[in-house]
Scaffold this active site. Structure first.
Site, PDB file in Angstrom:
ATOM      1  N   ARG A  67     -27.958 -43.776   3.467  1.00 20.66           N
ATOM      2  CA  ARG A  67     -29.275 -43.156   3.332  1.00 20.66           C
ATOM      3  C   ARG A  67     -30.293 -44.190   2.863  1.00 20.66           C
ATOM      4  O   ARG A  67     -31.443 -44.215   3.302  1.00 20.66           O
ATOM      5  CB  ARG A  67     -29.169 -42.033   2.301  1.00 20.66           C
ATOM      6  CG  ARG A  67     -29.670 -40.702   2.792  1.00 20.66           C
ATOM      7  CD  ARG A  67     -29.344 -39.607   1.795  1.00 20.66           C
ATOM      8  NE  ARG A  67     -28.429 -38.644   2.375  1.00 20.66           N
ATOM      9  CZ  ARG A  67     -28.805 -37.645   3.156  1.00 20.66           C
ATOM     10  NH1 ARG A  67     -30.065 -37.459   3.461  1.00 20.66           N
ATOM     11  NH2 ARG A  67     -27.923 -36.812   3.651  1.00 20.66           N
ATOM     12  N   ARG A  93     -34.618 -34.554   6.816  1.00 12.97           N
ATOM     13  CA  ARG A  93     -33.643 -35.377   6.081  1.00 12.97           C
ATOM     14  C   ARG A  93     -33.919 -35.260   4.591  1.00 12.97           C
ATOM     15  O   ARG A  93     -35.079 -35.301   4.172  1.00 12.97           O
ATOM     16  CB  ARG A  93     -33.767 -36.872   6.449  1.00 12.97           C
ATOM     17  CG  ARG A  93     -33.384 -37.247   7.829  1.00 12.97           C
ATOM     18  CD  ARG A  93     -31.976 -36.913   8.191  1.00 12.97           C
ATOM     19  NE  ARG A  93     -30.949 -37.742   7.564  1.00 12.97           N
ATOM     20  CZ  ARG A  93     -29.651 -37.469   7.631  1.00 12.97           C
ATOM     21  NH1 ARG A  93     -29.228 -36.388   8.253  1.00 12.97           N
ATOM     22  NH2 ARG A  93     -28.778 -38.264   7.062  1.00 12.97           N
ATOM     23  N   ASN A 109     -45.539 -32.267   1.567  1.00 12.95           N
ATOM     24  CA  ASN A 109     -44.618 -31.543   2.450  1.00 12.95           C
ATOM     25  C   ASN A 109     -45.183 -30.158   2.695  1.00 12.95           C
ATOM     26  O   ASN A 109     -45.875 -29.607   1.847  1.00 12.95           O
ATOM     27  CB  ASN A 109     -43.244 -31.424   1.775  1.00 12.95           C
ATOM     28  CG  ASN A 109     -42.249 -30.684   2.657  1.00 12.95           C
ATOM     29  OD1 ASN A 109     -42.123 -30.980   3.854  1.00 12.95           O
ATOM     30  ND2 ASN A 109     -41.536 -29.712   2.095  1.00 12.95           N
ATOM     31  N   HIS A 111     -43.916 -26.271   3.551  1.00 12.38           N
ATOM     32  CA  HIS A 111     -42.703 -25.446   3.507  1.00 12.38           C
ATOM     33  C   HIS A 111     -43.070 -24.010   3.896  1.00 12.38           C
ATOM     34  O   HIS A 111     -44.075 -23.480   3.407  1.00 12.38           O
ATOM     35  CB  HIS A 111     -42.099 -25.484   2.096  1.00 12.38           C
ATOM     36  CG  HIS A 111     -40.864 -24.661   1.992  1.00 12.38           C
ATOM     37  ND1 HIS A 111     -39.658 -25.067   2.535  1.00 12.38           N
ATOM     38  CD2 HIS A 111     -40.637 -23.430   1.461  1.00 12.38           C
ATOM     39  CE1 HIS A 111     -38.748 -24.132   2.314  1.00 12.38           C
ATOM     40  NE2 HIS A 111     -39.323 -23.127   1.669  1.00 12.38           N
ATOM     41  N   GLU A 174     -48.646 -20.002  12.301  1.00 16.24           N
ATOM     42  CA  GLU A 174     -50.104 -20.037  12.549  1.00 16.24           C
ATOM     43  C   GLU A 174     -50.850 -20.388  11.263  1.00 16.24           C
ATOM     44  O   GLU A 174     -51.806 -21.163  11.282  1.00 16.24           O
ATOM     45  CB  GLU A 174     -50.572 -18.647  12.983  1.00 16.24           C
ATOM     46  CG  GLU A 174     -50.775 -18.503  14.464  1.00 16.24           C
ATOM     47  CD  GLU A 174     -51.191 -17.075  14.794  1.00 16.24           C
ATOM     48  OE1 GLU A 174     -52.114 -16.547  14.151  1.00 16.24           O
ATOM     49  OE2 GLU A 174     -50.546 -16.497  15.691  1.00 16.24           O
ATOM     50  N   GLU A 176     -49.587 -22.047   8.755  1.00 13.40           N
ATOM     51  CA  GLU A 176     -49.276 -23.451   8.434  1.00 13.40           C
ATOM     52  C   GLU A 176     -50.264 -24.386   9.129  1.00 13.40           C
ATOM     53  O   GLU A 176     -50.716 -25.370   8.551  1.00 13.40           O
ATOM     54  CB  GLU A 176     -47.857 -23.811   8.898  1.00 13.40           C
ATOM     55  CG  GLU A 176     -46.761 -23.130   8.102  1.00 13.40           C
ATOM     56  CD  GLU A 176     -45.363 -23.572   8.554  1.00 13.40           C
ATOM     57  OE1 GLU A 176     -45.151 -24.773   8.756  1.00 13.40           O
ATOM     58  OE2 GLU A 176     -44.502 -22.693   8.719  1.00 13.40           O
TER      59      GLU A 176
HETATM   60  C1  GRF Z   1     -42.355 -25.704   9.874  1.00  8.47           C
HETATM   61  O1  GRF Z   1     -42.144 -24.332   9.712  1.00  8.47           O
HETATM   62  C2  GRF Z   1     -42.419 -26.390   8.546  1.00  8.47           C
HETATM   63  O2  GRF Z   1     -42.992 -25.601   7.533  1.00  8.47           O
HETATM   64  C3  GRF Z   1     -40.960 -26.613   8.233  1.00  8.47           C
HETATM   65  O3  GRF Z   1     -40.376 -26.938   9.464  1.00  8.47           O
HETATM   66  C4  GRF Z   1     -41.154 -26.386  10.529  1.00  8.47           C
HETATM   67  C5  GRF Z   1     -41.556 -27.535  11.401  1.00  8.47           C
HETATM   68  O4  GRF Z   1     -42.237 -27.118  12.547  1.00  8.47           O
HETATM   69  N1  GRF Z   1     -40.798 -27.627   7.216  1.00  8.47           N
HETATM   70  P1  GRF Z   1     -43.075 -28.166  13.409  1.00  8.47           P
HETATM   71  O5  GRF Z   1     -42.104 -29.293  13.776  1.00  8.47           O
HETATM   72  O6  GRF Z   1     -44.198 -28.655  12.581  1.00  8.47           O
HETATM   73  O7  GRF Z   1     -43.518 -27.402  14.620  1.00  8.47           O
END
Ligand code: GRF
Length: 218
Positions: A67, A93, A109, A111, A174, A176
């Site tokens: 890693r 990862r 990040n 989530h 959507e 996100e």
């Molecule tokens: C998203 O739901 C993100 O929140 C999560 O993994 C997914 C990735 O989707 N960590 P994309 O590759 O951005 O379409």
């Protein structure tokens, strides 16, 4: 003011990456996307980034014995591209403390849940199983423990009767796509900064609240 130079880490289709690239096309956006790095050669997002004229780098974790060796390569690629801030966007990862420390307070990040609820995988399925009525997504600074770290912004999404993990997940995705560009703007413009484990909003304090909510009907 110089734009914040952003490197995006992906592993898959890269739809969040695409939303950041699109936002950064605006001349008044405070960040520019300078490189996209994937640990998977087959990640769909690579072609999307290349089409947008952004440098892409494949660092296949399978090519590295440890890693740490994989992360050293990634670190070097980020330095080579002059990256100030990393955005993880569906990067699958686990990162070691060495990498996380080196980019402390310089790595975001996204989530797909309202953290600290539902860290980890299968968030939509678990939210439905628990019967929460509000679900959503979170952008946070990265810390060693997965899906923890100071929260920059969240978007709330209503859980509808009859939702399946797929329908709920699509609604969250959507959100996100709106939330990540918003959160990156807050960080890159300096409106948000980290102090210890807290988030501070820089003056002026009329920065739009780092939250989107569903409208409530009486
Ligand atoms: C998203 O739901 C993100 O929140 C999560 O993994 C997914 C990735 O989707 N960590 P994309 O590759 O951005 O379409």
């Amino acid at each position: 003011m110089a734009k914040t130079r952003v490197g995006i880490l992906i592993s898959g289709r890269g739809s969040n990456m695409a939303s950041l690239i699109k936002a950064a096309e605006a001349s008044d956006y405070p960040a520019e996307i300078v490189t996209v790095i994937s640990n998977r050669p087959a990640a769909g997002g690579l072609a999307v980034a290349a089409k947008a004229g952004i440098q892409t780098v494949v660092i296949d974790h399978k090519d590295y014995a440890t890693r740490m060796a994989f992360e050293a390569k990634m670190h070097q690629a980020l330095l080579d591209a002059g990256v100030d801030l990393i955005c993880n966007a569906g990067f699958m990862r686990m990162l070691t403390g060495g990498f996380v420390d080196r980019w402390k307070n310089r790595q975001l990040n996204i989530h797909p849940s309202l953290l600290p609820s539902f860290p980890g995988l299968d968030t939509h399925e678990r939210a439905l199983r628990e019967g929460v009525r509000i679900h959503g997504c979170t952008v946070h600074f990265v810390r060693l423990e997965m899906d923890t770290g100071p929260i920059v912004a969240q978007a709330a999404v209503a859980v509808m009767p009859g939702d399946t993990p797929d329908t709920l997940g699509a609604r969250v995705l959507e959100a996100e796509h709106r939330l990540y560009p918003h959160a990156l703007r807050l960080v890159a413009s300096g409106a948000v900064r980290v102090s210890g484990e807290d988030i501070r909003f820089a003056p002026p304090t009329d920065t739009p609240a780092a939250l989107f909510s569903p409208p409530l009907r009486p």
